[in-house]
Design an enzyme around this catalytic site. Structure first.
Site, PDB file in Angstrom:
ATOM      1  N   ARG A   1       0.814  -1.211   0.000  1.00  0.00           N
ATOM      2  CA  ARG A   1       0.000   0.000   0.000  1.00  0.00           C
ATOM      3  C   ARG A   1       0.851   1.267   0.000  1.00  0.00           C
ATOM      4  NH1 ARG A   1      -2.508  -3.797   3.065  1.00  0.00           N
ATOM      5  NH2 ARG A   1      -1.464  -3.002   4.895  1.00  0.00           N
TER       6      ARG A   1
ATOM      7  N   GLU B   1       3.843  -6.439  13.501  1.00  0.00           N
ATOM      8  CA  GLU B   1       3.014  -6.561  14.697  1.00  0.00           C
ATOM      9  C   GLU B   1       2.650  -8.024  14.939  1.00  0.00           C
ATOM     10  OE1 GLU B   1      -1.409  -4.988  16.064  1.00  0.00           O
ATOM     11  OE2 GLU B   1      -0.590  -4.416  14.124  1.00  0.00           O
TER      12      GLU B   1
END
Length: 168
Positions: free
Chosen positions: A60, A97
């Site tokens: 992205r 994460e």
């Protein structure tokens, strides 16, 4: 300035249980130009004059960096996941994460801004910035559309990241 945050969808338990994914797809679909304006405005005219290219982090980050590169008549440099670029490449491991991976880019030179869609813990941004230096570039700025602030304010080599939207 338009409240871009309201167009970001919260998707619970994606891509794994316990993760709250911030989906920028609705924002890009309905307010792409305003989004690019907002990221562009994170940098001063002086910053833009010093930059040769924008590096976008897969995938992205490509959208934002490529749009800014075209608008500003700058080059675009992709930072890709391992195995996506033809050799020779340089690589750097990184932590997400919810996992880890390896990023790669081709060697080059010049001054660039490093752009991604989201900073979560900062692992991807840090690995990408280090990778840019390893590949021969000078990093003049770091930016993301969203900073989740999961590890506080992200700073790399005394350079704070910039973000359009911050979650606290």
């Amino acid at each position: 300035m338009m409240d871009l945050k309201r167009y970001i969808a919260d998707v619970p338990d994606f891509p794994r249980p316990g993760i709250l994914f911030r989906d920028i797809t609705p924002l890009l679909r309905s307010h792409f130009s305003a989004t690019i304006d907002a990221v562009e405005n994170l940098f001063s005219q002086s910053d833009w004059h010093q930059v040769d290219a924008l590096a976008g982090i897969e995938s992205r980050g490509f959208i934002l960096a490529a749009a800014l590169a075209a608008r500003r008549h700058k080059g675009f440099v992709p930072v890709r996941k391992q195995g996506k670029l033809p050799p020779p490449v340089v690589s750097a491991a990184y932590a997400l994460e919810y996992g880890s991976g390896v990023l790669e880019m081709q060697r080059g030179s010049g001054r660039l801004l490093l752009i991604d869609d989201v900073i979560a813990t900062g692992g991807t941004m840090q690995a990408s910035a280090e990778l840019c230096v390893l590949a021969g570039y000078e990093v003049l700025g770091l930016a993301a559309l969203i900073d989740l602030r999961l590890s506080g304010d992200f700073v790399w080599r005394a350079m704070p990241s910039r973000a359009v939207i911050r979650y606290d």
